[in-house]
Design a protein around this motif. Structure first.
Motif, PDB file in Angstrom:
ATOM      1  N   TYR A  28       0.743  -1.392   0.066  1.00  0.00           N
ATOM      2  CA  TYR A  28      -0.049  -0.128   0.088  1.00  0.00           C
ATOM      3  C   TYR A  28       0.778   1.377   0.002  1.00  0.00           C
ATOM      4  CZ  TYR A  28      -4.548  -2.071   0.278  1.00  0.00           C
ATOM      5  OH  TYR A  28      -5.639  -2.690  -0.218  1.00  0.00           O
ATOM      6  N   LEU A  86      -6.298  -8.327   4.120  1.00  0.00           N
ATOM      7  CA  LEU A  86      -5.857  -9.438   3.449  1.00  0.00           C
ATOM      8  C   LEU A  86      -4.517  -9.519   2.692  1.00  0.00           C
ATOM      9  CD1 LEU A  86      -7.360 -12.327   2.792  1.00  0.00           C
ATOM     10  CD2 LEU A  86      -7.771 -11.123   0.806  1.00  0.00           C
ATOM     11  N   VAL A  88      -1.252 -12.090   1.035  1.00  0.00           N
ATOM     12  CA  VAL A  88      -0.552 -13.153   0.768  1.00  0.00           C
ATOM     13  C   VAL A  88       0.850 -13.044   0.233  1.00  0.00           C
ATOM     14  CG1 VAL A  88      -0.631 -15.605  -0.512  1.00  0.00           C
ATOM     15  CG2 VAL A  88      -2.835 -14.606   0.092  1.00  0.00           C
ATOM     16  N   ARG A  93       1.520 -16.137  -4.160  1.00  0.00           N
ATOM     17  CA  ARG A  93       0.230 -15.679  -4.977  1.00  0.00           C
ATOM     18  C   ARG A  93      -0.116 -16.561  -6.119  1.00  0.00           C
ATOM     19  NH1 ARG A  93       1.337  -9.251  -4.148  1.00  0.00           N
ATOM     20  NH2 ARG A  93       1.452  -9.392  -2.040  1.00  0.00           N
ATOM     21  N   GLY A  94      -1.485 -16.853  -6.355  1.00  0.00           N
ATOM     22  CA  GLY A  94      -1.918 -17.381  -7.358  1.00  0.00           C
ATOM     23  C   GLY A  94      -1.848 -19.104  -7.334  1.00  0.00           C
ATOM     24  N   ARG A  95      -2.111 -19.512  -5.835  1.00  0.00           N
ATOM     25  CA  ARG A  95      -2.345 -20.955  -5.552  1.00  0.00           C
ATOM     26  C   ARG A  95      -3.307 -21.014  -4.786  1.00  0.00           C
ATOM     27  NH1 ARG A  95       2.448 -22.197  -1.725  1.00  0.00           N
ATOM     28  NH2 ARG A  95       1.684 -24.479  -2.341  1.00  0.00           N
ATOM     29  N   GLY A  96      -4.239 -20.004  -4.903  1.00  0.00           N
ATOM     30  CA  GLY A  96      -5.476 -20.423  -3.939  1.00  0.00           C
ATOM     31  C   GLY A  96      -5.452 -20.022  -2.515  1.00  0.00           C
ATOM     32  N   GLY A  98      -5.375 -16.955  -0.889  1.00  0.00           N
ATOM     33  CA  GLY A  98      -6.520 -15.920  -0.702  1.00  0.00           C
ATOM     34  C   GLY A  98      -7.899 -16.460  -0.757  1.00  0.00           C
ATOM     35  N   LYS A  99      -7.779 -17.274  -1.614  1.00  0.00           N
ATOM     36  CA  LYS A  99      -9.335 -17.932  -1.600  1.00  0.00           C
ATOM     37  C   LYS A  99      -9.640 -18.789  -0.154  1.00  0.00           C
ATOM     38  CE  LYS A  99     -12.731 -20.241  -4.363  1.00  0.00           C
ATOM     39  NZ  LYS A  99     -13.168 -20.992  -3.391  1.00  0.00           N
ATOM     40  N   THR A 121     -12.157  -2.694  -1.309  1.00  0.00           N
ATOM     41  CA  THR A 121     -10.903  -2.649  -1.921  1.00  0.00           C
ATOM     42  C   THR A 121     -11.038  -1.429  -2.807  1.00  0.00           C
ATOM     43  OG1 THR A 121      -9.372  -4.181  -2.923  1.00  0.00           O
ATOM     44  CG2 THR A 121     -11.466  -4.087  -3.914  1.00  0.00           C
ATOM     45  N   ASN A 125      -7.737  -2.424  -7.805  1.00  0.00           N
ATOM     46  CA  ASN A 125      -6.919  -3.382  -7.383  1.00  0.00           C
ATOM     47  C   ASN A 125      -7.428  -4.744  -8.208  1.00  0.00           C
ATOM     48  OD1 ASN A 125      -5.461  -5.480  -6.104  1.00  0.00           O
ATOM     49  ND2 ASN A 125      -5.887  -4.846  -4.099  1.00  0.00           N
ATOM     50  N   ARG A 130     -10.449  -9.961  -8.891  1.00  0.00           N
ATOM     51  CA  ARG A 130     -10.575 -11.028  -9.628  1.00  0.00           C
ATOM     52  C   ARG A 130     -11.156 -12.210  -8.798  1.00  0.00           C
ATOM     53  NH1 ARG A 130      -6.216 -11.040 -12.768  1.00  0.00           N
ATOM     54  NH2 ARG A 130      -5.263 -12.582 -11.673  1.00  0.00           N
ATOM     55  N   TYR A 132     -12.419 -11.699  -5.450  1.00  0.00           N
ATOM     56  CA  TYR A 132     -13.521 -11.389  -4.952  1.00  0.00           C
ATOM     57  C   TYR A 132     -14.670 -11.703  -5.672  1.00  0.00           C
ATOM     58  CZ  TYR A 132     -10.398  -8.749  -1.793  1.00  0.00           C
ATOM     59  OH  TYR A 132      -9.134  -8.275  -0.993  1.00  0.00           O
ATOM     60  N   ARG A 134     -15.271 -13.554  -7.528  1.00  0.00           N
ATOM     61  CA  ARG A 134     -15.862 -15.097  -7.681  1.00  0.00           C
ATOM     62  C   ARG A 134     -16.953 -15.255  -6.563  1.00  0.00           C
ATOM     63  NH1 ARG A 134     -10.914 -19.054  -6.808  1.00  0.00           N
ATOM     64  NH2 ARG A 134      -9.973 -19.323  -9.306  1.00  0.00           N
TER      65      ARG A 134
HETATM   66  C1  LIG Z   1      -5.322 -10.365  -3.241  1.00  0.00           C
HETATM   67  C2  LIG Z   1      -4.466 -11.139  -2.719  1.00  0.00           C
HETATM   68  C3  LIG Z   1      -4.522 -11.356  -1.084  1.00  0.00           C
HETATM   69  C4  LIG Z   1      -4.896 -12.693  -3.300  1.00  0.00           C
HETATM   70  O1  LIG Z   1      -4.104 -13.747  -2.878  1.00  0.00           O
HETATM   71  P1  LIG Z   1      -3.781 -15.063  -3.692  1.00  0.00           P
HETATM   72  O2  LIG Z   1      -3.313 -16.066  -2.687  1.00  0.00           O
HETATM   73  O3  LIG Z   1      -2.762 -14.872  -4.741  1.00  0.00           O
HETATM   74  O4  LIG Z   1      -5.430 -15.387  -4.235  1.00  0.00           O
HETATM   75  P2  LIG Z   1      -5.805 -16.695  -4.971  1.00  0.00           P
HETATM   76  O5  LIG Z   1      -4.673 -17.507  -5.462  1.00  0.00           O
HETATM   77  O6  LIG Z   1      -6.820 -17.361  -4.298  1.00  0.00           O
HETATM   78  O7  LIG Z   1      -6.426 -15.804  -6.341  1.00  0.00           O
HETATM   79  C5  LIG Z   1      -5.943 -14.940  -7.009  1.00  0.00           C
HETATM   80  C6  LIG Z   1      -6.142 -14.471  -8.511  1.00  0.00           C
HETATM   81  O8  LIG Z   1      -5.038 -14.074  -9.086  1.00  0.00           O
HETATM   82  C7  LIG Z   1      -4.400 -15.324 -10.102  1.00  0.00           C
HETATM   83  N1  LIG Z   1      -3.295 -15.372 -10.069  1.00  0.00           N
HETATM   84  C8  LIG Z   1      -2.623 -16.132 -10.813  1.00  0.00           C
HETATM   85  N2  LIG Z   1      -1.001 -15.854 -10.762  1.00  0.00           N
HETATM   86  C9  LIG Z   1      -1.071 -15.092  -9.866  1.00  0.00           C
HETATM   87  C10 LIG Z   1       0.280 -14.276  -9.510  1.00  0.00           C
HETATM   88  N3  LIG Z   1       1.267 -14.818  -9.642  1.00  0.00           N
HETATM   89  N4  LIG Z   1       0.090 -13.281  -8.348  1.00  0.00           N
HETATM   90  C11 LIG Z   1      -1.090 -12.934  -8.252  1.00  0.00           C
HETATM   91  N5  LIG Z   1      -2.428 -13.694  -8.373  1.00  0.00           N
HETATM   92  C12 LIG Z   1      -2.320 -14.679  -9.416  1.00  0.00           C
HETATM   93  C13 LIG Z   1      -5.083 -16.462  -9.498  1.00  0.00           C
HETATM   94  O9  LIG Z   1      -4.990 -17.502 -10.348  1.00  0.00           O
HETATM   95  C14 LIG Z   1      -6.532 -15.807  -9.029  1.00  0.00           C
HETATM   96  O10 LIG Z   1      -7.359 -15.494 -10.199  1.00  0.00           O
HETATM   97  P3  LIG Z   1      -8.531 -16.585 -10.808  1.00  0.00           P
HETATM   98  O11 LIG Z   1      -9.276 -16.500  -9.677  1.00  0.00           O
HETATM   99  O12 LIG Z   1      -9.075 -15.743 -11.969  1.00  0.00           O
HETATM  100  O13 LIG Z   1      -7.582 -17.981 -10.960  1.00  0.00           O
HETATM  101  C15 LIG Z   1      -2.960 -11.245  -3.019  1.00  0.00           C
HETATM  102  O14 LIG Z   1      -2.967 -10.939  -4.411  1.00  0.00           O
HETATM  103  C16 LIG Z   1      -2.252 -10.077  -2.295  1.00  0.00           C
HETATM  104  O15 LIG Z   1      -1.718 -10.269  -1.205  1.00  0.00           O
HETATM  105  N6  LIG Z   1      -2.363  -8.582  -2.801  1.00  0.00           N
HETATM  106  C17 LIG Z   1      -1.525  -7.428  -2.351  1.00  0.00           C
HETATM  107  C18 LIG Z   1      -2.426  -7.312  -1.234  1.00  0.00           C
HETATM  108  C19 LIG Z   1      -4.089  -6.812  -1.379  1.00  0.00           C
HETATM  109  O16 LIG Z   1      -4.166  -6.554  -2.704  1.00  0.00           O
HETATM  110  N7  LIG Z   1      -4.819  -7.199  -0.691  1.00  0.00           N
HETATM  111  C20 LIG Z   1      -6.284  -7.163  -0.793  1.00  0.00           C
HETATM  112  C21 LIG Z   1      -6.447  -5.712  -0.462  1.00  0.00           C
HETATM  113  S1  LIG Z   1      -8.320  -5.560  -0.330  1.00  0.00           S
END
Ligand SMILES: CC(C)(COP(=O)(O)OP(=O)(O)OC[C@H]1O[C@@H](n2cnc3c(N)ncnc32)[C@H](O)[C@@H]1OP(=O)(O)O)[C@@H](O)C(=O)NCCC(=O)NCCS
Length: 150
Positions: A28, A86, A88, A93-96, A98-99, A121, A125, A130, A132, A134
């Protein structure tokens, strides 16, 4: 994929949480005074304060967190849960994860009878949105936020 588990943060998680918290603040572009970070952590681990953190853990290492505030409502007997932070780890990231963190809160809320789980949010962002989108569409409320401290 390594196993991901979700659990409540405990006192011994402080160092790991601090690293993640710093990553979140950097994301941030924010700096927070050390005493605020200390206070936030004490609130998180204080069982009486309605602030709590669920940690995502991979190989015994915390890699993400969801920090929430459970609060009373005027429109319902049951509380609502505000997901304030929230995050990760960038390398995970991108491994599910956050979900998983959000799914965990939904399961807690269903179990404990919260009326709803909500969060805000930045509209730009895209990565977070993407995920959320869902769950549901964003609603039409806009936010007014008046700074009251100098
Ligand atoms: C938002 C955040 C928490 C999501 O965490 P995450 O563990 O990557 O979440 P998920 O893997 O469950 O889903 C992320 C989406 O991005 C996609 N993604 C793929 N590769 C990715 C990567 N290298 N980095 C980030 N997202 C990726 C995922 O596949 C998924 O999309 P989909 O639903 O279309 O498949 C994380 O990106 C983060 O910490 N961001 C910075 C802080 C932030 O923005 N927090 C939220 C503030 S409100």
């Amino acid at each position: 994929m390594n196993d991901i588990s979700i659990r409540t943060a405990r006192a011994e998680d402080k160092a790991a949480w601090l690293t993640l918290w710093q990553g979140y603040l950097t994301f941030y572009g924010s700096a927070i005074a050390p005493d605020v970070t200390e206070m936030t952590w004490s609130r998180i681990i204080d069982p009486i304060t309605p602030v709590f953190t669920r940690l995502a853990v991979v190989d015994d290492r915390p890699v993400g967190f969801a920090t929430c505030i459970l609060h009373p409502r005027t429109w319902a007997v049951e509380p609502a849960c505000y997901l304030e932070d929230l995050f990760v780890d960038e390398n995970q990231r991108g491994r599910g994860i956050g979900k998983r963190l959000i799914d965990d809160l939904i399961a807690m809320g269903r179990r404990d009878g919260w009326t709803n789980l909500y969060w805000h949010t930045n509209k730009d962002n895209e990565t977070a949105r993407r995920l959320y989108d869902r769950y549901d569409k964003a609603d039409n409320f806009v936010r007014y936020r008046l700074p009251l401290t100098p």
